[in-house]
Design a protein around this motif. Structure first.
Motif, short mmCIF file in Angstrom:
data_model
loop_
_atom_site.label_atom_id
_atom_site.label_comp_id
_atom_site.label_asym_id
_atom_site.label_seq_id
_atom_site.Cartn_x
_atom_site.Cartn_y
_atom_site.Cartn_z
N GLU A 1 55.47 -40.46 -92.19
CA GLU A 1 56.91 -40.36 -92.48
C GLU A 1 57.59 -41.71 -92.26
O GLU A 1 58.38 -42.17 -93.06
CB GLU A 1 57.51 -39.26 -91.60
CG GLU A 1 58.95 -38.96 -91.91
CD GLU A 1 59.41 -37.65 -91.30
OE1 GLU A 1 58.85 -36.58 -91.64
OE2 GLU A 1 60.34 -37.69 -90.47
N LYS A 2 57.21 -42.35 -91.14
CA LYS A 2 57.79 -43.67 -90.84
C LYS A 2 57.37 -44.70 -91.89
O LYS A 2 58.18 -45.50 -92.34
CB LYS A 2 57.31 -44.14 -89.47
CG LYS A 2 58.20 -43.62 -88.35
CD LYS A 2 57.79 -44.23 -87.02
CE LYS A 2 57.95 -43.23 -85.89
NZ LYS A 2 56.87 -43.24 -84.92
N THR B 1 56.36 -44.21 -95.07
CA THR B 1 56.75 -43.97 -96.47
C THR B 1 58.25 -43.76 -96.64
O THR B 1 58.78 -43.92 -97.74
CB THR B 1 56.06 -42.72 -97.02
OG1 THR B 1 56.43 -41.59 -96.23
CG2 THR B 1 54.54 -42.87 -97.02
N CYS C 1 51.37 -37.11 -89.54
CA CYS C 1 52.53 -36.81 -90.39
C CYS C 1 53.73 -37.65 -89.95
O CYS C 1 54.46 -38.20 -90.78
CB CYS C 1 52.88 -35.33 -90.34
SG CYS C 1 51.71 -34.28 -91.23
N GLU C 2 53.92 -37.73 -88.63
CA GLU C 2 55.05 -38.51 -88.12
C GLU C 2 54.90 -39.99 -88.49
O GLU C 2 55.86 -40.64 -88.89
CB GLU C 2 55.13 -38.36 -86.59
CG GLU C 2 55.65 -36.98 -86.17
CD GLU C 2 55.32 -36.60 -84.72
OE1 GLU C 2 55.55 -35.43 -84.38
OE2 GLU C 2 54.82 -37.46 -83.96
N ALA D 1 51.02 -38.61 -98.60
CA ALA D 1 52.44 -38.95 -98.52
C ALA D 1 52.78 -40.07 -99.51
O ALA D 1 53.82 -40.03 -100.19
CB ALA D 1 52.80 -39.36 -97.10
N GLU E 1 59.94 -34.97 -100.13
CA GLU E 1 59.28 -34.25 -99.04
C GLU E 1 57.87 -33.83 -99.45
O GLU E 1 57.61 -33.57 -100.62
CB GLU E 1 60.03 -32.95 -98.70
CG GLU E 1 61.42 -33.15 -98.19
CD GLU E 1 62.06 -31.84 -97.73
OE1 GLU E 1 63.01 -31.94 -96.96
OE2 GLU E 1 61.62 -30.75 -98.13
N LYS F 1 55.36 -39.89 -102.66
CA LYS F 1 56.44 -40.86 -102.85
C LYS F 1 56.36 -41.45 -104.27
O LYS F 1 57.38 -41.59 -104.95
CB LYS F 1 56.31 -41.97 -101.81
CG LYS F 1 57.51 -42.88 -101.83
CD LYS F 1 57.47 -43.94 -100.79
CE LYS F 1 58.76 -44.75 -100.89
NZ LYS F 1 58.85 -45.75 -99.84
N ILE G 1 59.56 -40.90 -96.70
CA ILE G 1 59.78 -39.53 -97.16
C ILE G 1 59.47 -38.57 -96.01
O ILE G 1 58.79 -38.94 -95.05
CB ILE G 1 58.97 -39.15 -98.42
CG1 ILE G 1 57.47 -39.03 -98.13
CG2 ILE G 1 59.23 -40.12 -99.56
CD1 ILE G 1 56.70 -38.32 -99.23
N ARG G 2 59.99 -37.35 -96.10
CA ARG G 2 59.76 -36.38 -95.03
C ARG G 2 58.35 -35.80 -95.15
O ARG G 2 57.96 -35.37 -96.24
CB ARG G 2 60.80 -35.27 -95.11
CG ARG G 2 60.71 -34.28 -94.00
CD ARG G 2 61.95 -33.40 -93.92
NE ARG G 2 61.76 -32.42 -92.88
CZ ARG G 2 61.91 -31.11 -93.04
NH1 ARG G 2 62.28 -30.62 -94.20
NH2 ARG G 2 61.70 -30.28 -92.04
N VAL G 3 57.60 -35.83 -94.07
CA VAL G 3 56.22 -35.32 -94.07
C VAL G 3 56.12 -34.18 -93.05
O VAL G 3 56.17 -34.41 -91.84
CB VAL G 3 55.20 -36.44 -93.75
CG1 VAL G 3 53.78 -35.90 -93.86
CG2 VAL G 3 55.38 -37.63 -94.69
N ILE G 4 56.01 -32.97 -93.55
CA ILE G 4 56.04 -31.78 -92.71
C ILE G 4 54.61 -31.40 -92.31
O ILE G 4 53.72 -31.35 -93.16
CB ILE G 4 56.69 -30.60 -93.48
CG1 ILE G 4 58.12 -30.98 -93.90
CG2 ILE G 4 56.67 -29.32 -92.66
CD1 ILE G 4 58.67 -30.13 -95.04
#
Ligand SMILES: [Zn+2]
Ligand SMILES: [Zn+2]
Length: 238
Positions: A62-63, A65, A58-59, A23, A33, A27, A67-70
């Motif tokens: 996401e917090k 960075t 991933c969650e 991630a 994403e 970024k 960016i969205r982490v799927i």
């Protein structure tokens, strides 16, 4: 510029970096994403519980960075009927499924091994027969019809298929065809079929190391040079 990279691996399967490292690398490349798509469950190191752990990471990533982490899975097509290596009751909880074929995954049974896998060990030496190619094509198409697949990964790499037929099925289902940075050569000789298919594309790194995450430009340029309209590559924005 590229918006996201939707095929990356971590130490949850055969990648070298962590979810957070991927991630952070995304970024750094300016992506908004990233999808973490470790291998499906027939590769013994990956199980559904592991997926849930990866999803949690991933969650957290996401917090950290912004960016969205799927949280995804790169599932394996393991039979001519299009079975994938995810238990039916585990399909729905998975946020993002891409499908591919890997010769070292476990086929559903011995007959499948001889029908689909065996010849892939000798690609380059043995030509896939017309019959086998048609069967492989049906397998991939059945998988996208049976499961909520978003992307067909590295099409025609390892498992040889009728590219135009798969592309037409993808166009119909709204499934994206991957332009895989590591295996883009597998599409050689098929660019006109892809261009004419009406399918859309996504360019992905298939990174197994954080430093390769978001490394999409060369594959993108190659596809465009071969006649793919950049407007059909969904993670590219001018
Ligand atoms: Zn793969
Ligand atoms: Zn992969």
């Amino acid at each position: 510029m590229f918006v996201g990279d939707y095929h990356t691996h971590t130490t949850f399967s055969d990648g070298k970096g962590s979810v957070l490292e991927n991630a952070l690398a995304a970024k750094e490349r300016g992506l908004a994403e990233i999808a973490v798509t470790d291998h499906g469950f027939r590769i013994l190191t990956m199980g559904f519980k592991k997926y849930l752990r990866a999803k949690k990471e991933c969650e957290e990533a996401e917090k950290r960075t912004g960016i969205r982490v799927i949280a995804g899975i790169e599932a394996d097509v393991v039979s001519p009927e299009g079975d994938v290596d995810i238990r039916p009751d585990h399909v729905a909880p998975i946020d993002f499924i891409i499908v591919g074929f890997h010769k070292f995954a476990f086929p559903k049974n011995l007959s499948t091994f001889f029908k689909m896998y065996f010849v892939t060990y000798f690609n380059g030496l043995i030509r896939t027969s017309k019959k086998a190619r048609a069967r492989n094509t049906r397998a991939i198409i059945a998988a996208i019809e049976r499961y909520p697949v978003k992307v067909v990964a590295h099409l025609n790499h390892s498992l040889r298929v009728n590219v135009g037929e798969v592309a037409a099925a993808c166009a119909k289902k709204g499934v994206l065809i991957e332009l895989n940075a590591k295996h883009i050569k597998a599409l050689k000789g098929h660019w006109h079929e892809l261009a004419e298919s009406g399918a859309n594309f996504v360019v992905n790194s298939d990174a197994h190391r954080p430093k390769d995450v978001g490394d999409l430009q060369a594959a993108f340029d190659f596809a465009v040079k071969n006649g793919i309209d950049p407007a059909r590559i969904v993670n590219y924005k001018e």
